[in-house]
Design a protein around this motif. Structure first.
Motif, mmCIF file in Angstrom:
data_model
loop_
_atom_site.group_PDB
_atom_site.id
_atom_site.type_symbol
_atom_site.label_atom_id
_atom_site.label_comp_id
_atom_site.label_asym_id
_atom_site.label_seq_id
_atom_site.Cartn_x
_atom_site.Cartn_y
_atom_site.Cartn_z
ATOM 1 N N VAL A 54 1.001 -1.256 -0.286
ATOM 2 C CA VAL A 54 -0.074 0.060 0.026
ATOM 3 C C VAL A 54 1.174 1.227 0.150
ATOM 4 C CG1 VAL A 54 -1.744 1.081 1.468
ATOM 5 C CG2 VAL A 54 -1.874 -1.090 0.984
ATOM 6 N N LEU A 55 0.861 2.068 -0.880
ATOM 7 C CA LEU A 55 0.985 3.373 -0.722
ATOM 8 C C LEU A 55 0.785 4.992 -0.481
ATOM 9 C CD1 LEU A 55 2.720 3.662 -4.740
ATOM 10 C CD2 LEU A 55 3.476 2.503 -2.730
ATOM 11 N N ASP A 56 0.162 5.615 0.001
ATOM 12 C CA ASP A 56 -0.449 6.465 0.783
ATOM 13 C C ASP A 56 1.149 7.650 0.746
ATOM 14 O OD1 ASP A 56 -2.335 8.043 2.198
ATOM 15 O OD2 ASP A 56 -2.540 6.060 3.256
ATOM 16 N N LEU A 57 -0.069 8.807 0.030
ATOM 17 C CA LEU A 57 0.878 9.974 -0.399
ATOM 18 C C LEU A 57 0.679 10.664 1.639
ATOM 19 C CD1 LEU A 57 2.188 12.434 -1.905
ATOM 20 C CD2 LEU A 57 0.280 12.657 -2.102
ATOM 21 N N MET B 170 0.103 6.823 9.805
ATOM 22 C CA MET B 170 -1.609 6.831 9.705
ATOM 23 C C MET B 170 -2.010 7.572 11.008
ATOM 24 S SD MET B 170 -1.993 2.582 9.006
ATOM 25 C CE MET B 170 -3.623 2.892 7.931
ATOM 26 N N GLN B 171 -2.255 9.003 10.168
ATOM 27 C CA GLN B 171 -3.410 9.832 11.325
ATOM 28 C C GLN B 171 -4.652 9.542 11.226
ATOM 29 O OE1 GLN B 171 -1.059 12.984 10.423
ATOM 30 N NE2 GLN B 171 1.084 11.965 11.032
ATOM 31 N N LEU C 46 -5.971 -0.181 11.397
ATOM 32 C CA LEU C 46 -5.818 1.207 10.746
ATOM 33 C C LEU C 46 -5.969 0.846 8.867
ATOM 34 C CD1 LEU C 46 -2.444 0.126 12.096
ATOM 35 C CD2 LEU C 46 -4.005 2.201 13.191
ATOM 36 N N THR C 47 -6.290 1.756 8.670
ATOM 37 C CA THR C 47 -6.559 2.009 7.001
ATOM 38 C C THR C 47 -6.393 3.395 6.252
ATOM 39 O OG1 THR C 47 -9.257 1.671 8.016
ATOM 40 C CG2 THR C 47 -8.971 2.462 5.836
ATOM 41 N N SER C 48 -5.373 3.150 5.133
ATOM 42 C CA SER C 48 -4.943 3.806 4.591
ATOM 43 C C SER C 48 -6.051 5.273 4.526
ATOM 44 C CB SER C 48 -4.351 3.461 3.491
ATOM 45 O OG SER C 48 -5.508 2.952 2.722
ATOM 46 N N VAL D 42 -7.570 -1.536 4.433
ATOM 47 C CA VAL D 42 -7.917 -1.609 5.412
ATOM 48 C C VAL D 42 -5.642 -3.156 5.874
ATOM 49 C CG1 VAL D 42 -8.550 -3.376 7.492
ATOM 50 C CG2 VAL D 42 -9.905 -2.054 5.829
ATOM 51 N N ILE D 43 -5.218 -1.870 6.511
ATOM 52 C CA ILE D 43 -3.947 -2.295 6.816
ATOM 53 C C ILE D 43 -4.186 -3.774 8.277
ATOM 54 C CG2 ILE D 43 -1.856 -2.121 7.992
ATOM 55 C CD1 ILE D 43 -1.698 0.887 5.274
ATOM 56 N N ALA D 44 -4.654 -3.336 9.257
ATOM 57 C CA ALA D 44 -4.608 -3.854 10.711
ATOM 58 C C ALA D 44 -6.107 -4.321 10.877
ATOM 59 C CB ALA D 44 -4.057 -3.659 11.535
ATOM 60 N N ALA D 45 -6.993 -4.750 11.146
ATOM 61 C CA ALA D 45 -8.449 -5.450 11.406
ATOM 62 C C ALA D 45 -8.056 -6.287 12.457
ATOM 63 C CB ALA D 45 -9.113 -6.153 10.161
#
Length: 653
Positions: A322-325, A350-351, A390-392, A425-428
């Motif tokens: 996952v890439l996130d600007l 992640m914020q 945690l979600t991008s 979603v990165i953590a669930a």
């Protein structure tokens, strides 16, 4: 005619003098009332506070009050503070007042279970010897060698002791966490047992000295934090049975696990055990510690748990990252890059709405940093409850994991970045009744392997509602992504800049059945980035990289054509071999040179043009801060004055 024998009448008192006397008497009465209220408050309301801060930093949290209410026996707190330290370094004196006030709040809220003693360990005194014996850290104050103390020692009725060796002002925002954790350790003799099965050197790399990197021999800070609240126990990668004493199994980057170990994990969950599974499409920690040099084959840095997770209704993608600007880390650009730093969108913090505010483990975290993370998604038709943690952001996209596994280029990755508008979603958290991934029973043993004697009976389904957390990233545990470790007079001091450690410990404690410190620990991070300016800068930078790449490719093509033109054509056979350039080629060379110059000018100017939004925003903010706010206050004051004047005029009329 007036009577000359009658004395003249006394003129009446002026109204102004009478008003003055009444005003003075009123002021004296108000001063006496304020003094009396202060005396009463000092006597009967010592701990009454009104906390107006947004994060309520000066109010004891519910977790602290829960820990204090659960105290079963008295605890004595001894604050060792050298007054000489405050006299010589005023910053420590101010912080000492803060610590004393906080300890006073603890004592008041404990219902008599806490007792506070304040001691000044003067040089060569018994108090100094006692502080040294307790393990408090002595710090030299001057070149003469005088040592000072600023620490806390706590003990219960069983003579168990816990200490804070030295209070650092840099950890002021973690003060309540440190104090409550110390008391919690004394009041909770039993801790949940957490088993750790990992392929990563979380407890320190034994090859650190051979690699000439002694810092790698130290355990990761998150493991040190876990040991403060839980009992850790290592699990062998070839185990056939998970000990029933283990409450939580922490599975980190499982690679090439035998079927017998996968079966042991499956049956552990079926019997009601809690699982924290941390997988990764590319482990930066493993890649950074991989042996080999130039030309060596890239190590296998991915992991998955497909056999189990697919049967339980969820899948982790191991061939994409996952890439996130939003929140991308600024890293050093390549040597040939014109810009010194670039946003590496594979590493991001992640914020905000990327953290689930409805879940206790993430509700109050400010930031969690990840590196080369993958996505998690429920499988079609899965009946399991899937809760993202945690979600991008929407400024994210998926990219082939090989781009980060083999010589990643942050500049090119940013140039190829295109936000897809979809969140990943990165953590669930997963909850539900699960079916075993081994419906036919234990797998066959390998040749020469014997079945464990304590193998429990096979279960085809979970006894109760299963509860597990899956994270498709293991670099969340890597120190470099969330904490700075510095040396303070020979003692390591960890200062987090992200909430990774709190996130993992929160999960372990909640899965283990103890969540009193979750909300408290999450209050630790107080990072407040300038999100609007930062978002504009990142967008401008991404646009610049995309434009730059197109211009760079055009520049390279033009320079390649120029080299070909300069070679000219070969002379006829028999003549002296030399390169001949025709007038047409000379004109083409001149046009190529002009195009190269124009392209380079565009490369120099494009970033300046894209930064105009940032500069305009900064200018507007300066105007608002410098001029607009005072103008608003002035306008409000003028309006109130006009309103009062109008009311007075109306009253006189």
């Amino acid at each position: 005619m007036p009577d000359p024998t009658r004395p003249p009448a006394r003129p009446p008192a002026r109204p102004g003098a009478r008003t003055l006397w009444f005003s003075a008497a009123g002021l004296l009465a108000a001063a006496a009332l304020a003094l009396g209220l202060n005396m009463l408050a000092e006597r009967f309301a010592t701990h009454l506070r009104v906390d107006l801060t947004q994060a309520r930093l000066y109010t004891l949290s519910d977790g602290t009050r829960q820990v204090l209410a659960a105290l079963r026996e008295p605890v004595t707190l001894r604050l060792y503070y050298s007054r000489r330290l405050g006299a010589e370094v005023p910053a420590y004196g101010a912080y000492a007042e803060r610590v004393r006030d906080m300890l006073g709040e603890y004592v008041a809220a404990s219902g008599g279970k806490l007792r506070l003693e304040q001691l000044d360990p003067e040089p060569f005194s018994d108090t100094e010897d006692r502080a040294t014996a307790l393990g408090l850290q002595a710090v030299p104050l001057d070149q003469a060698g005088e040592q000072v103390f600023f620490g806390l020692a706590a003990s219960n009725m069983a003579d168990e002791e816990r200490t804070i060796p030295f209070f650092q002002p840099e950890r002021e925002r973690f003060l309540e966490l440190d104090l409550t954790r110390l008391i919690y350790d004394l009041s909770s003799p039993t801790r949940p047992v957490v088993g750790v099965l990992t392929a990563l050197p979380l407890n320190g790399d034994p090859r650190a000295m051979m690699m000439r990197q002694p810092q790698l021999a130290q355990p990761q800070v998150v493991m040190t934090q876990l040991r403060q609240f839980t009992t850790l126990r290592d699990i062998a990668p070839d185990t056939q049975v998970i000990d029933p004493d283990i409450r939580v199994l922490m599975l980190v980057h499982p690679q090439n696990l035998p079927q017998t170990t996968l079966y042991a994990i499956d049956q552990f969950v079926m019997r009601g055990g809690r699982l924290l599974a941390m997988l990764d499409p590319h482990s930066e920690m493993q890649a950074a510690r991989a042996p080999g040099g130039p030309g060596a084959p890239p190590p296998a840095t991915s992991s998955n748990l497909d056999r189990l997770l697919h049967a339980w209704g969820v899948e982790t993608v191991s061939d994409q990252v996952v890439l996130d600007l939003r929140g991308a880390w600024r890293v050093r650009a390549g040597q040939n890059d014109r810009v010194q730093a670039v946003d590496y969108v594979a590493w991001f913090a992640m914020q905000g709405d990327s953290l689930n505010r409805n879940e206790p483990v993430t509700a109050q975290l400010e930031q969690v940093s990840l590196g080369s993370a993958g996505l998690i998604r429920p499988r079609p038709g899965a009946a399991i409850e899937f809760t993202p943690l945690l979600t991008s952001s929407a400024q994210s996209m998926l990219m082939d994991a090989t781009r980060v596994r083999v010589e990643p280029n942050p500049t090119r990755i940013l140039a190829d970045f295109r936000a897809e508008g979809q969140r990943h979603v990165i953590a669930a958290r997963l909850r539900g009744a699960l079916r075993s991934a081994f419906p036919d029973g234990p797998p066959a043993l390998e040749e020469g392997q014997e079945r464990a004697a304590d193998m429990p009976a096979h279960k085809t389904a979970s006894d109760d509602i299963a509860n597990l957390v899956v994270i498709n990233d293991t670099d969340i545990l890597d120190d470099r992504f969330w904490v700075r470790v510095e040396n303070f007079f020979g003692q390591p001091m960890a200062t987090p800049f992200a909430g990774n450690g709190s996130f993992i410990v929160n999960i372990a404690e909640q899965l283990g059945g103890s969540d009193a410190l979750i909300g408290l620990r999450s209050r630790g991070e107080s990072l407040r980035p300038f999100e609007v300016v930062d978002a504009i800068r990142r967008t401008a930078d991404a646009q610049y990289r995309q434009t730059e790449r197109g211009l760079q490719e055009r520049l390279e093509a033009t320079e390649r054509r120029l080299r070909e033109l300069r070679q000219g054509s070969t002379a006829p056979a028999g003549e002296r071999s030399q390169s001949l350039i025709t007038p047409e080629q000379r004109a083409e060379i001149d046009r190529a040179r002009e195009e190269i110059a124009n392209t380079r000018r565009q490369l120099r100017s494009v970033q300046l043009e894209l930064r105009r939004d940032i500069e305009a925003l900064e200018t507007n903010l300066r105007i608002i801060n410098i001029a607009l706010v005072p103008l608003l206050i002035t306008g409000l004051a003028i309006g109130l004055a006009l309103l009062r004047a109008r009311r007075r005029s109306a009253a006189r009329a």
